[in-house]
Design an enzyme around this catalytic site. Structure first.
Site, mmCIF file in Angstrom:
data_model
loop_
_atom_site.group_PDB
_atom_site.id
_atom_site.type_symbol
_atom_site.label_atom_id
_atom_site.label_comp_id
_atom_site.label_asym_id
_atom_site.label_seq_id
_atom_site.Cartn_x
_atom_site.Cartn_y
_atom_site.Cartn_z
ATOM 1 N N HIS A 95 37.293 -14.242 -42.680
ATOM 2 C CA HIS A 95 37.010 -14.180 -44.109
ATOM 3 C C HIS A 95 36.145 -12.939 -44.364
ATOM 4 O O HIS A 95 34.996 -12.912 -43.952
ATOM 5 C CB HIS A 95 36.264 -15.472 -44.472
ATOM 6 C CG HIS A 95 35.914 -15.592 -45.901
ATOM 7 N ND1 HIS A 95 36.819 -15.914 -46.870
ATOM 8 C CD2 HIS A 95 34.736 -15.412 -46.534
ATOM 9 C CE1 HIS A 95 36.214 -15.943 -48.037
ATOM 10 N NE2 HIS A 95 34.958 -15.631 -47.856
ATOM 11 N N TYR A 226 33.567 -17.474 -56.466
ATOM 12 C CA TYR A 226 32.348 -17.880 -57.165
ATOM 13 C C TYR A 226 32.607 -17.655 -58.656
ATOM 14 O O TYR A 226 32.671 -16.504 -59.109
ATOM 15 C CB TYR A 226 31.152 -17.042 -56.714
ATOM 16 C CG TYR A 226 30.829 -17.195 -55.230
ATOM 17 C CD1 TYR A 226 30.097 -18.280 -54.765
ATOM 18 C CD2 TYR A 226 31.257 -16.246 -54.301
ATOM 19 C CE1 TYR A 226 29.806 -18.432 -53.413
ATOM 20 C CE2 TYR A 226 30.966 -16.378 -52.943
ATOM 21 C CZ TYR A 226 30.247 -17.473 -52.509
ATOM 22 O OH TYR A 226 29.955 -17.622 -51.165
ATOM 23 N N PRO A 319 23.092 -24.975 -49.817
ATOM 24 C CA PRO A 319 24.331 -24.495 -49.179
ATOM 25 C C PRO A 319 24.950 -23.280 -49.872
ATOM 26 O O PRO A 319 26.007 -22.825 -49.463
ATOM 27 C CB PRO A 319 25.269 -25.706 -49.259
ATOM 28 C CG PRO A 319 24.753 -26.545 -50.354
ATOM 29 C CD PRO A 319 23.282 -26.284 -50.463
ATOM 30 N N LYS A 323 24.494 -21.026 -45.067
ATOM 31 C CA LYS A 323 23.675 -20.612 -43.921
ATOM 32 C C LYS A 323 23.218 -21.780 -43.040
ATOM 33 O O LYS A 323 22.768 -21.556 -41.922
ATOM 34 C CB LYS A 323 22.414 -19.890 -44.421
ATOM 35 C CG LYS A 323 22.664 -18.644 -45.253
ATOM 36 C CD LYS A 323 23.132 -17.484 -44.415
ATOM 37 C CE LYS A 323 23.108 -16.176 -45.200
ATOM 38 N NZ LYS A 323 23.684 -15.071 -44.437
ATOM 39 N N TYR A 410 24.664 -11.592 -47.183
ATOM 40 C CA TYR A 410 25.728 -12.583 -46.987
ATOM 41 C C TYR A 410 26.027 -12.799 -45.492
ATOM 42 O O TYR A 410 26.349 -13.906 -45.081
ATOM 43 C CB TYR A 410 26.983 -12.085 -47.711
ATOM 44 C CG TYR A 410 27.971 -13.141 -48.136
ATOM 45 C CD1 TYR A 410 27.573 -14.331 -48.737
ATOM 46 C CD2 TYR A 410 29.347 -12.927 -47.969
ATOM 47 C CE1 TYR A 410 28.498 -15.286 -49.135
ATOM 48 C CE2 TYR A 410 30.270 -13.873 -48.371
ATOM 49 C CZ TYR A 410 29.846 -15.047 -48.950
ATOM 50 O OH TYR A 410 30.765 -15.987 -49.351
HETATM 51 P P1 RFL Z 1 23.269 -32.516 -38.970
HETATM 52 O O1 RFL Z 1 24.606 -31.871 -39.002
HETATM 53 O O2 RFL Z 1 22.818 -33.297 -40.140
HETATM 54 O O3 RFL Z 1 23.228 -33.403 -37.656
HETATM 55 C C1 RFL Z 1 22.162 -34.293 -37.425
HETATM 56 C C2 RFL Z 1 22.679 -35.431 -36.572
HETATM 57 O O4 RFL Z 1 21.601 -36.325 -36.285
HETATM 58 C C3 RFL Z 1 22.064 -37.659 -36.426
HETATM 59 N N1 RFL Z 1 20.898 -38.526 -36.686
HETATM 60 C C4 RFL Z 1 20.331 -39.310 -35.756
HETATM 61 N N2 RFL Z 1 20.639 -39.511 -34.477
HETATM 62 C C5 RFL Z 1 19.847 -40.372 -33.767
HETATM 63 N N3 RFL Z 1 18.794 -41.031 -34.319
HETATM 64 C C6 RFL Z 1 18.449 -40.840 -35.608
HETATM 65 N N4 RFL Z 1 17.383 -41.486 -36.124
HETATM 66 C C7 RFL Z 1 19.237 -39.950 -36.385
HETATM 67 N N5 RFL Z 1 19.195 -39.526 -37.671
HETATM 68 C C8 RFL Z 1 20.208 -38.662 -37.835
HETATM 69 C C9 RFL Z 1 23.071 -37.590 -37.559
HETATM 70 O O5 RFL Z 1 23.971 -38.696 -37.531
HETATM 71 C C10 RFL Z 1 23.746 -36.253 -37.268
HETATM 72 O O6 RFL Z 1 24.875 -36.401 -36.431
HETATM 73 O O7 RFL Z 1 22.100 -31.433 -38.722
HETATM 74 P P2 RFL Z 1 22.151 -30.040 -37.923
HETATM 75 O O8 RFL Z 1 22.753 -30.205 -36.570
HETATM 76 O O9 RFL Z 1 20.795 -29.504 -38.066
HETATM 77 O O10 RFL Z 1 23.184 -29.130 -38.773
HETATM 78 C C11 RFL Z 1 22.893 -28.736 -40.079
HETATM 79 C C12 RFL Z 1 24.200 -28.571 -40.832
HETATM 80 O O11 RFL Z 1 24.950 -29.764 -40.747
HETATM 81 C C13 RFL Z 1 23.961 -28.228 -42.325
HETATM 82 O O12 RFL Z 1 22.932 -27.276 -42.450
HETATM 83 C C14 RFL Z 1 25.237 -27.641 -42.960
HETATM 84 O O13 RFL Z 1 26.260 -28.591 -43.020
HETATM 85 C C15 RFL Z 1 24.915 -27.066 -44.340
HETATM 86 N N6 RFL Z 1 26.152 -26.682 -45.053
HETATM 87 C C16 RFL Z 1 26.783 -25.498 -44.749
HETATM 88 N N7 RFL Z 1 26.297 -24.687 -43.786
HETATM 89 C C17 RFL Z 1 26.960 -23.556 -43.442
HETATM 90 O O14 RFL Z 1 26.490 -22.825 -42.545
HETATM 91 N N8 RFL Z 1 28.160 -23.215 -44.051
HETATM 92 C C18 RFL Z 1 28.717 -23.993 -45.028
HETATM 93 O O15 RFL Z 1 29.808 -23.687 -45.520
HETATM 94 C C19 RFL Z 1 28.023 -25.185 -45.425
HETATM 95 N N9 RFL Z 1 28.542 -26.008 -46.353
HETATM 96 C C20 RFL Z 1 26.723 -27.568 -45.991
HETATM 97 C C21 RFL Z 1 27.929 -27.192 -46.637
HETATM 98 C C22 RFL Z 1 26.136 -28.796 -46.292
HETATM 99 C C23 RFL Z 1 26.723 -29.635 -47.233
HETATM 100 N N10 RFL Z 1 26.097 -30.871 -47.498
HETATM 101 C C24 RFL Z 1 26.642 -32.057 -46.938
HETATM 102 C C25 RFL Z 1 24.714 -30.855 -47.874
HETATM 103 C C26 RFL Z 1 28.505 -28.030 -47.569
HETATM 104 C C27 RFL Z 1 27.905 -29.262 -47.890
HETATM 105 C C28 RFL Z 1 28.547 -30.140 -48.915
#
Ligand code: RFL
Length: 414
Positions: A95, A226, A319, A323, A410
């Site tokens: 991309h 966007y 988001p 990042k 970006y």
């Molecule tokens: P995660 O992915 O939330 O994983 C945490 C894990 O911990 C588990 N957990 C537990 N396990 C044991 N005991 C407990 N007490 C626990 N409590 C929780 C959970 O079940 C889970 O499996 O955190 P991590 O690894 O730090 O990763 C962060 C990312 O997931 C997050 O920052 C991104 O998804 C943000 N985000 C995006 N980031 C990008 O880089 N590019 C994107 O295009 C992008 N799009 C997004 C996004 C986040 C979104 N939401 C859901 C806020 C789009 C959306 C809609």
């Protein structure tokens, strides 16, 4: 070390780190099998460090939970360095540009050309998580899925402990040298640190939120859009050939139940409309829409005794600039290498620097996010802000210097 069976249930241990009457002993306990936890765990396990991952959700859940789709070049480079980018290279899509729509006019920013060709990859986060689980198990790591009641203790001692209840209801305790708290923004790890030991820098109550929509329809575009319209921001993101992600600017505190599918499509059609031949294809919603706050929060330092936080456990970045997952992946690598240096070489300097290294990346990313939010969000009751937004978008369209500045934010640092 033991692995997991294909459905994610723990296999019996031949000894060492499996089920036993006394506490299980391991080098590192990683809490959370998201991208931060799994990258940390793979880096450690590949260095022969005994690692136990504890995950609250089932394996099926973590491998199907739809979240990020866009990964920046810094994150992809981390995955490449550790041989974790095979799936992404095979099924992800590069991309290199994105489109802005403003007052029904579209323009494309070829951002990669300003940053030596550095670009994003579109690859659903849940597929990456599945790849990382496989890589970690192949490295001999142990994962316990579907655990509950995880509690951390002795964080300032040499042997911190974690108590938890396994998928089949058995209470267990594990002791380790370090704990990696990678359990997301609402996890138990950060909550286990005394509040006076953490500094929180945050922006409360953003007036905006995004209604996040996942639809079972092929994208109507080959680049992210966007869209800025008098009704507010709308984003059209890419996931795969059958799936599209959409965002709608809504007021913070909006109840997603007020947004049935008809209203969502009507609003997307209006906000993404352009004065050219283009149609937005509609499709079924694949999950109930959710409201994502645009609030930001940073917790420092990311270390308390033998507990190290990584990824969303230590921050919330909106988001907007995509990042969050990239930062979590980068934290995972930095954390894994720092703990390995401490355990293998008795060198704690990388651990001492860990929080500052990660925070610098995160704040740079926050700046990118903040800038993009100001570029695309509409301040309905503030004509002054709207005129400034017009200027910002106009400069982005016409000025190579403005486009180069956008490009740098970006694609870096992740
Ligand atoms: P995660 O992915 O939330 O994983 C945490 C894990 O911990 C588990 N957990 C537990 N396990 C044991 N005991 C407990 N007490 C626990 N409590 C929780 C959970 O079940 C889970 O499996 O955190 P991590 O690894 O730090 O990763 C962060 C990312 O997931 C997050 O920052 C991104 O998804 C943000 N985000 C995006 N980031 C990008 O880089 N590019 C994107 O295009 C992008 N799009 C997004 C996004 C986040 C979104 N939401 C859901 C806020 C789009 C959306 C809609």
């Amino acid at each position: 070390m033991t692995g997991s069976s294909p459905d994610g249930r723990p296999l019996p241990s031949p000894g060492g780190s499996g089920r036993q009457s006394g506490p299980q002993v391991t080098d590192v306990i990683v809490i959370g099998a998201g991208v931060a936890g799994l990258v940390t765990a793979v880096v450690l396990a590949r260095q022969g460090i005994d690692t136990l991952v504890l995950e609250r959700a089932s394996r099926a859940d973590v491998e199907s939970r739809s979240r990020a789709g866009l990964l920046g070049p810094g994150a992809v480079e981390v995955l490449e360095r550790h041989g974790l980018a095979e799936g992404l290279r095979a099924a992800g899509a590069p991309h290199r540009n994105c489109e802005f729509r403003h007052r029904r006019q579209a323009f494309v920013v070829e951002y990669a050309q300003y940053v030596d060709g550095r670009h994003h990859m579109v690859y659903p986060q849940q597929k990456l998580v599945a790849d990382l689980v496989l890589a970690y198990l192949a490295a001999g790591g142990t994962i316990e899925f579907s655990v509950r009641d995880v509690t951390l203790d002795g964080l300032t001692s040499d042997r911190p402990t974690v108590a938890f209840v396994t998928a089949n209801g058995e209470g267990r305790t594990a002791k380790s040298r370090f704990i990696a708290g990678c359990d997301g923004h609402h996890g138990v790890s950060r909550a286990s640190i005394p509040w006076e030991a953490l500094r929180c820098t945050q922006q409360y109550e953003s007036p905006w939120a995004w209604l996040a929509v996942l639809a079972g329809v092929a994208p109507s575009t080959d680049k992210i859009i966007y869209g800025v319209s008098p009704q507010g921001f709308a984003g059209h993101m890419l996931r795969d050939h059958q799936t599209s992600r959409f965002y709608l600017q809504v007021e913070a505190g909006t109840d997603a139940a007020q947004w049935p599918a008809d209203r969502i499509w009507e609003e997307l059609q209006a906000r993404l409309a352009v004065d050219e031949d283009w149609e937005l294809a509609e499709g079924p919603l694949l999950e109930p829409p959710s409201v994502v706050a645009m609030d930001s929060a940073f917790y420092e330092p990311m270390r308390f005794g033998r507990l190290l936080l990584a990824g969303d456990a230590s921050r919330r970045v909106p988001p907007a600039a995509a990042k969050g997952a990239g930062l979590a992946i980068a934290d995972g690598e930095t954390l894994g290498l720092a703990v390995a240096a401490a355990l293998h070489d008795l060198d704690e300097r990388p651990l001492d620097a860990y929080s500052d290294v990660c925070q610098r990346r995160a704040w740079l990313s926050q700046e990118a996010s903040t800038k993009l939010l100001h570029m695309v969000h509409v301040e309905f009751s503030d004509p002054f802000a709207q005129r400034l937004q017009d200027v910002r978008l106009d400069r982005l369209r016409t000025s190579p210097a403005a486009a180069a500045d956008f490009a740098e934010h970006y694609v870096s640092p992740v």
